[in-house]
Design a protein around this motif. Sequence first.
Motif, PDB file in Angstrom:
ATOM      1  N   HIS A  71       0.820  -1.207   0.000  1.00 22.85           N
ATOM      2  CA  HIS A  71       0.000   0.000   0.000  1.00 22.85           C
ATOM      3  C   HIS A  71       0.858   1.264   0.000  1.00 22.85           C
ATOM      4  O   HIS A  71       0.443   2.288  -0.556  1.00 22.85           O
ATOM      5  CB  HIS A  71      -0.963  -0.014   1.198  1.00 22.85           C
ATOM      6  N   LEU A  72       2.053   1.182   0.566  1.00 22.12           N
ATOM      7  CA  LEU A  72       2.969   2.319   0.499  1.00 22.12           C
ATOM      8  C   LEU A  72       3.410   2.568  -0.941  1.00 22.12           C
ATOM      9  O   LEU A  72       3.449   3.722  -1.399  1.00 22.12           O
ATOM     10  CB  LEU A  72       4.182   2.066   1.398  1.00 22.12           C
ATOM     11  N   GLY A  74       2.129   3.495  -7.542  1.00 24.18           N
ATOM     12  CA  GLY A  74       0.846   4.163  -7.778  1.00 24.18           C
ATOM     13  C   GLY A  74       0.811   5.135  -8.925  1.00 24.18           C
ATOM     14  O   GLY A  74      -0.181   5.210  -9.645  1.00 24.18           O
ATOM     15  N   HIS A 126       1.765   1.984  -3.533  1.00 17.88           N
ATOM     16  CA  HIS A 126       0.614   2.530  -4.246  1.00 17.88           C
ATOM     17  C   HIS A 126       0.494   4.048  -4.051  1.00 17.88           C
ATOM     18  O   HIS A 126      -0.107   4.743  -4.872  1.00 17.88           O
ATOM     19  CB  HIS A 126      -0.671   1.843  -3.769  1.00 17.88           C
ATOM     20  N   LYS A 127       1.087   4.576  -2.995  1.00 14.72           N
ATOM     21  CA  LYS A 127       1.022   6.012  -2.706  1.00 14.72           C
ATOM     22  C   LYS A 127       2.186   6.793  -3.316  1.00 14.72           C
ATOM     23  O   LYS A 127       2.216   8.022  -3.229  1.00 14.72           O
ATOM     24  CB  LYS A 127       1.020   6.241  -1.191  1.00 14.72           C
ATOM     25  N   LYS A 128       3.130   6.103  -3.930  1.00  9.16           N
ATOM     26  CA  LYS A 128       4.365   6.741  -4.382  1.00  9.16           C
ATOM     27  C   LYS A 128       4.299   7.147  -5.860  1.00  9.16           C
ATOM     28  O   LYS A 128       3.544   6.582  -6.654  1.00  9.16           O
ATOM     29  CB  LYS A 128       5.544   5.799  -4.172  1.00  9.16           C
ATOM     30  N   ARG A 129       5.156   8.151  -6.193  1.00 11.34           N
ATOM     31  CA  ARG A 129       5.248   8.653  -7.564  1.00 11.34           C
ATOM     32  C   ARG A 129       6.693   8.536  -8.059  1.00 11.34           C
ATOM     33  O   ARG A 129       7.627   8.893  -7.340  1.00 11.34           O
ATOM     34  CB  ARG A 129       4.821  10.120  -7.638  1.00 11.34           C
TER      35      ARG A 129
END
Length: 226
Positions: free
Chosen positions: A21-22, A50, A24-27
């Motif tokens: 899930h971490l 993400g 998924h939050k990254k760019r």
Amino acid sequence: MPSFTDCFARNQGSLTDEQQHLLHKKRVAVIGCGGLGGYVIEELVRIGVGQLHLFDPDVFSPSNCNRQLNALMPTLGQNKAEVAASRAASIHSFSKVTAFPVDFRIACEEESLQVDVAVDCLDNLQARRDLAALCNGRSMPLVHGAVSGWYGQVGVQLPGTDLIERLYPQRMTENSAPSVLSFTVAVIASLQAAETVKLLLGLPSSLHNNWMHIDLKDTDFLLNER
């Protein structure tokens, strides 16, 4: 439609739910979407990053077909970033992948380069230096990769350090287009993807502020002695 859990079930055991899930939050920004970039994008999407911002002004040509994942007869003449984004969208819907069919230096003042990690998949010395300077100016880590024939290198420049300057000093000049082999590209890109994931998850690496030389002809992976 498959669920988030279904799509990334086989990551479990190597990644925890929290790490998945971490990610998924990254760019991540991938600079160059040809040989190295095509594989890096593929692997980051499949592990569940993400957001990906893809930069490349170039189009596919026949000479790309020996090594570039997205260089196909139907994609010749099409922009590399746009083709990679289209392929990514067909893998799953949990990564938002945006194509920027321009030189990253044109977009350097935009939010498109406000990311957690940048990945250097370039083949131009000055462009690499410019990207390294941009990353340092934004306190952003940079994952470097380069390929020539059977050989390649991978390294990680953390914010405020000078890895690219050490690898590519100003006195170095551009050589003619090198031979590039498909399997070397795939190996170096996979190492870049792995280093990117480590950075996103806050994991340590022997390549932080360091680099490794890869010789696939003699099967030799040589970590630089600091």
